[in-house]
Structures are given as C-alpha cells and as structure tokens.
Design a protein around this motif. Structure first.
Motif, PDB file in Angstrom:
ATOM      1  N   THR A   1      42.058  16.242  72.351  1.00 31.13           N
ATOM      2  CA  THR A   1      41.777  16.682  70.979  1.00 31.13           C
ATOM      3  C   THR A   1      42.653  15.995  69.933  1.00 31.13           C
ATOM      4  OG1 THR A   1      43.329  18.532  71.183  1.00 31.13           O
ATOM      5  CG2 THR A   1      41.004  18.946  71.750  1.00 31.13           C
TER       6      THR A   1
ATOM      7  N   SER B   1      40.738  23.329  75.091  1.00 27.63           N
ATOM      8  CA  SER B   1      41.176  22.665  73.862  1.00 27.63           C
ATOM      9  C   SER B   1      42.342  23.446  73.290  1.00 27.63           C
ATOM     10  CB  SER B   1      40.031  22.590  72.850  1.00 27.63           C
ATOM     11  OG  SER B   1      40.468  21.976  71.650  1.00 27.63           O
TER      12      SER B   1
ATOM     13  N   SER C   1      36.020  24.322  74.009  1.00 29.40           N
ATOM     14  CA  SER C   1      35.156  23.403  73.278  1.00 29.40           C
ATOM     15  C   SER C   1      33.908  23.041  74.071  1.00 29.40           C
ATOM     16  CB  SER C   1      35.934  22.128  72.917  1.00 29.40           C
ATOM     17  OG  SER C   1      36.437  21.506  74.080  1.00 29.40           O
TER      18      SER C   1
END
Length: 703
Positions: A142, A225, A247
């Motif tokens: 991320t 995430s 996610s």
C-alpha cells in the motif's frame, strides 16, 4: 585617461572596464591609489544560493569604502572592514557567467587600475531527478517511497499532484538543494472494484517536469492493508493510530505482536469483512536511555503479513551560547553579526527581540542541534541626531537566555547627493543638466572631470551647504562615428564620490537577423517561433511570407529597434498524406532578406481491429472475451457505449487506448430472469479519429 582591462575566459566573453584616473585632491599631498583583490569566490567558480563576497583592500593611508557590483550594477557600498557583500545568487540562476567587481576608494579620491578587482563566476541551475518513476503496488503493498533530489547546481522547488482518488501523497510541495526529499505514495483499494488500475502522478519543478506511473491490482481474496507503514514518535509523542483494513473480499482474520516492552497495542486480533479496525499504539518512555529506540510490529493474517517499524528518541538538554556579548557599530559600521550555538544536546529553540527602532535582526527565531546560527544585526542612522546611542538584544531559548549590548555613534558630516546618475542624449540630444546637493550638515566641497572630449561640464567645481548647485552638460556630436558612445563624469567630494554615466547614439543602418534558420515540425509538433532582431541601428521594418497552404504565420509584419520580435509559425496536417512535406518562409526587410526552410512529417492513421467478431455462449457458458488491436499507426483510442447493451450483458473495460499492444475486453452474460429461448445482441466498438468502427455479435441460449 582611459585604460581598457580585457579578460578572456573559457566562455569567450569579452569584458571591458572603463577606469577613470581622477585628479588628485588639490588640498592633499597623498597621490597613491588604493588596491583591492576579491578573495571569495574564486575566478571561474560555480556558486549557488546566498554567498558572502569578500575582498582585501589596502592603501598607504586608509581605505574609506569598497563598492561591489554584479554585472556592472552597483549592489553594495561597504564602509567598514571586513570588506564584504551578501549576494543572493539565486536571482541570477541561469547557468551563465556573471561578473563580480570590487572597487576601492581612499579618502583623497586617488584611483588607478589596481583599485578595481574583477572576476567571472557561473550561477548554477537546478535539475529535477526522481527515482523510481514506476510505482508497482504488487500484492498487498500500500505504500512506496519516491525520492526527489537536485542533480543540478541550485535550489530545486517542486510540486507533486494526482487526479486519482485512490492515490494519496505525504507531501505535495518542497524544495531541495543537496539533500533528498522523500514522498510516501499511499494507495487505498477499499472502494475499488477487482481489476487492474494505472494512475498518473505529475511532478513539476523549476528544474524540469516528470510523470510517474502507479499501478495496482485488486483481487477477490481477503487482502491485508495497514496504514501507516512506519511510526516515528520523535522526542515527545506518546500515541499514534494504526488502521488495519481488508482491501480484498471475504473475511480477513488478523493478529498483532511486537518485540519491545515500551510498546502497548490496544487490540491484538480481529476479523474484518469490510471497513477498517482502529488500533491504538502507545509508548512508555519511562526508564529508556538517551538515544534512538526501534521496535517491530508484526501483523499476520489470511490475506498476507506485514511488519511496521516504530521509532522514538530520548533527548537530553540543549544549552544556549551567544557571541559576542557586545556589538560596537562606531560611526560608520552598518552591519555586524551574532553567532548562536547549542553547546548542549537535543534541539535548541531560540527567539530574538530588541528595545530600539534603529536595530534590525536578519533572523528572529530558529532551532539548532549541532550547527551554529548566524544572525546579522543592522543599524539605521537615518533621521537620528548626532550623538551616542545604546540598545539591547534579548535572546530567549529552551536552553537559557542571554542579553547582548549594542553601541552606536551618529555623526553629521556632509553627504553628496545627485539628482541623476546617468544622462542619455539619445539620437539627437546635445544639452542636459543635473543638480548637486548636500544631505549632511557640514560644507560639501566638490569637483569633477569627464572621460571623453565630446563631453563638456560647467561648472566643474564648487561648494554647498543647504543650496543646490546646477551642473550643465553639453554633448558635441561632430566627428563621432555611427553607433553608441559612452563616457563618465567622475565627481569627488568630502561627502562621497559618484560616477555619472553619459551616453549618446549616432544612428546607422538596420541589419536583419532571423533565428533559427530552419524549422522541423516532425510528425506531431504544430507550432514553432522565429525570432527577428535588429543587429544594426535605426528602425528595422520587416514582412514575412510563405509558399505552402499548410503553413500559417502570425504576425506577418512589424518593426524593431533593439527588441526581439517573435513570429509564430503553425502547420496544419489535415487532409495531408505521405511521409514528408517541405516549404519555405521568406523574411524581407530594409536590412536584408532571409529564407527559412520548413519541414514536416505526416504519420500513419490508426486502424481498429477486433477479434473474434462473434461470441456464442450457447446454453451453458457465462464468461468470454475479445481483443482490440491497432493494425495502423499512431495511438488508437476506443470506447464501447455500455448504456446501449441489454441488461444480461456486462463487460470490462469499456474504453482504452493502444499502439502496438492488444487490449482484452472481458464479457459476461446472465440468464437470470430470462425466459427460455435464443438471445442475440451486438457490442459496438468505435474509435476516435480515422480508426474506424465495428461490432461483436453476442449469442446465447436460455434453456
């Protein structure tokens, strides 16, 4: 008498300095002129930012002032040693040579070639350097870090932006010189549908522009995430927040551990279907030794694992040191400086105030750890009566306080004041004047002489206390050759010295100059410019014409004396085929004729190619695909109007562009709620420009 001092540098620049040898003061026996030498920077060096230009000056009696000029313009008059001038070279950051000149004066006005020191320096320019330019957010990643630095030679100022909602930036602006700026790029998959995504991050700067490509994929499995990827608690912070989210899809089962006793985590495990879990991360600084401390927070899940680094610093005590403790400006000194140091540890936060309106400090607040801060203190004697003045500067900090005493004297000597420092007779003028006045208190005694015999001045000497003396200047144009003529009127007095530049122009013929000599538009460029200048004298009148319908020129006529005229040249490829076109532009003028060659290419158009043209789902299939290719040239931009499709057909993507690669469009059908029978529909694919239009027939059977 005139002396020409010529310097030939590696830039092939000829610099001519006119030095006027003044008459000695009739009231003094001192005939020896002062000498001066620039000690920093060195000749031919490259400089950046704010630098201190320094010089050594000497005289058999005394040097009263040193004048510093940049590119022939006076910037500073220093009347006290050390002889120096603070120059902000950033205003000249163009990568080109610039001249620095120091000129020394003694109290009798003696002057010769040794009284001038001249060097040439180059002011550096910034250049944008970014790494990496591709940001692949693979798997569950991320965050990625982008480094921005200046590979040039001056301060780089940059801005970063993106139009994608799923991309966020830790910083959008900044400036750097030698250090590297780091920007953390974070992506959020939460509201994205499964599939592949590409986002553009634009970076603009005074050292060039760059585009970064960010790519990510979102799959249909649970995906861990976390945000942020690091914690920096610094010297005082006790708490921060960690966000754990899914996610992907499905249920994410996660757990958290850490490896340090000074860390406490509020929630150590949970199950997430959607949204995010908020986890508080607390630190306990009690009992920790001075210095840096680091911990690792481990997050494990059925959607991947991640580690987060947590850092903090235990600081010790700063201590203020200020030198000197007294500033004596005497009668002439205008600027001096204080040095503020931190002789303890940690960060010293300080601020400065004073108790007098005539005192000004260059810095009023700052912080320092191991380096020293230089504060320039300036006094302003304007409007003050003669006498002695005292004041105080107060320095307060988190490492103690300090007071610095300030002393200054104000005298009331004569001060030379001129109504003009330059006279321009132009093309026709022969008579002008300027005035001499005394801005001080005692009697001003002055005299002057001229460097050229075509200049006459009357009177050439005098005295004044409160009255104004008018000086008449006459220029004799007889026997002067065409071109520009320059001279100097040198005025010396017991209240200062001043040079007045005198110029006139004897008109000659205009000469046409056009650049560039050819224009190549390639296959994509639409507009370029021509520069028209007058390398002679007088007024240059010009017209421009071309020999091709696909060439447009604006403007087509104009006049110029010393300025540069720009002519915009535009090409139109509409309806043209073939590989190359040539034409000619003619510039006619009263100063000559110039022909410019023009070249242009026309690229091949894109062609839409779709395969297969029929998709048969029969009675059982639900998913299939077709491909879109560009069998022509250039870039093919295509789109599918999904609003015109029946509800039982869905597809993705519905638009795109391609040059040589293939684009795949995934097609799905749903038989839910449909009555038995055969169904057929057509997916229409269209392209921008001349790429064409076609359709894919979709057939299926509902049992």
């Amino acid at each position: 008498m005139i002396r020409k001092i010529m310097f030939r540098k590696k830039y092939s620049i000829l610099i001519i300095i006119f030095v006027v040898i003044g008459c000695e003061n009739p009231f003094s026996s001192d005939e020896e002129a002062p000498s001066v030498l620039i000690t920093f920077p060195s000749d031919g060096s490259t400089v950046t930012g704010v630098i201190s230009v320094t010089a050594d000056a000497s005289d058999n009696e005394s040097v009263v002032k040193v004048e510093f000029s940049i590119d022939g313009k006076l910037k500073e008059t220093d009347t006290e040693t050390p002889w120096s001038y603070l120059w902000d070279s950033g205003d000249y950051a163009d990568g080109k040579p610039h001249t620095i000149l120091a000129k020394a004066h003694d109290k009798e006005g003696n002057f010769d070639s040794l009284s001038v020191s001249l060097i040439t320096v180059i002011v550096g320019i910034p250049q944008l350097s970014i790494s990496p330019i591709t940001l692949p957010f693979e798997d569950n990643l991320t965050q990625l870090t982008v480094s921005i630095k200046d590979s040039g030679q001056d301060t780089l100022r940059w801005e970063m932006s993106t139009e994608e909602d799923w991309i966020s930036l830790s910083s959008s602006t900044g400036s750097t010189f030698k250090e590297t700026d780091l920007v953390i790029v974070t992506v959020d998959r939460t509201n994205l549908q499964p599939g592949n995504y590409i986002g553009i991050i634009s970076v603009t700067s005074n050292g060039g522009d760059q585009e970064l490509n960010a790519t990510l994929s979102k799959n249909s499995n649970p995906t861990l995430s976390v945000f942020p990827q690091t914690f920096d608690f610094g010297e005082s912070s006790l708490r921060d927040t960690l966000f754990v989210s899914n996610s992907g899809t499905g249920s994410l089962e996660w757990s958290i551990t850490d490896d340090q006793d000074w860390l406490t985590i509020s929630k150590t495990s949970n199950i997430i279907d959607s949204g995010a879990d908020t986890v508080l991360v607390n630190v306990n600084r009690a009992g920790l030794a001075h210095g840096d401390h680091m911990a690792i927070i481990s997050i494990k899940s059925n959607g991947g694992d991640q580690e987060i680094i947590a850092k903090l610093n235990i600081d010790s005590n700063p201590s203020l040191s200020v030198s000197p403790q007294f500033l004596d400006f005497g009668e002439t000194t205008i600027q001096d400086f204080l040095v503020i140091r931190n002789i303890g540890t940690g960060s010293l936060e300080w601020s400065i105030t004073d108790d007098q309106d005539w005192l000004t400090s260059s810095l009023t607040t700052n912080s320092t750890t191991t380096s020293s801060d230089t504060v320039y203190v300036t006094v302003n004697r304007s409007g003050l009566a003669g006498g002695e003045y005292t004041g105080n500067i107060f320095i307060s900090s988190n490492g103690g306080d300090n007071d610095v005493s300030v002393g200054m004297k104000v005298s009331n000597p004569p001060v030379l004041n001129l109504s003009a420092t330059s006279i321009d007779f132009g093309l026709t003028g022969t008579i002008s004047n300027f005035s001499i006045s005394n801005n001080g208190g005692e009697t001003l005694i002055w005299n002057m002489n001229q460097s050229e015999n075509w200049i006459s001045i009357l009177p050439d000497s005098g005295t004044t206390t409160t009255e104004t003396d008018i000086i008449n200047v006459t220029a004799n144009r007889d026997s002067l050759a065409p071109g520009n003529h320059l001279g100097i009127i040198s005025l010396s007095s017991n209240g200062g010295n001043q040079d007045i530049s005198v110029s006139l122009n004897i008109e000659s013929e205009p000469i046409l100059n056009v650049s560039p000599q050819s224009l190549d538009f390639g296959e994509t460029e639409l507009q370029k410019s021509l520069s028209i200048t007058n390398q002679g004298a007088g007024i240059l009148s010009w017209t421009v014409s071309d020999d091709q319908d696909w060439i447009t020129i604006s403007p087509t006529t104009g006049t110029t004396t010393t300025e540069t005229d720009l002519v915009n040249v535009t090409v139109d490829r509409t309806g043209l085929t073939g590989s190359g076109f040539t034409g000619s532009i003619t510039v006619n003028s009263n100063g000559g004729v110039v022909n410019i060659s023009v070249g242009m290419g026309v690229s091949e158009a894109p062609v839409l190619d779709v395969s297969p043209l029929i998709i048969d789902f029969d009675s059982t299939l639900t998913d299939s695909a077709f491909t879109i290719e560009n069998s022509g040239g250039g870039t093919l931009t295509w789109s599918i109007p999904i609003d015109s499709l029946p509800s039982w057909i869905t597809l993705s993507p519905s638009e795109g562009s391609t040059t040589t690669e293939s684009d795949t469009v995934n097609v799905s059908i749903s038989r839910f709620g449909l009555t038995s029978g055969e169904y057929s529909s057509k997916i229409l694919i269209s392209s921008v420009g001349d790429g064409g239009e076609t359709g894919v027939i979709v057939e299926m059977v509902v049992p």
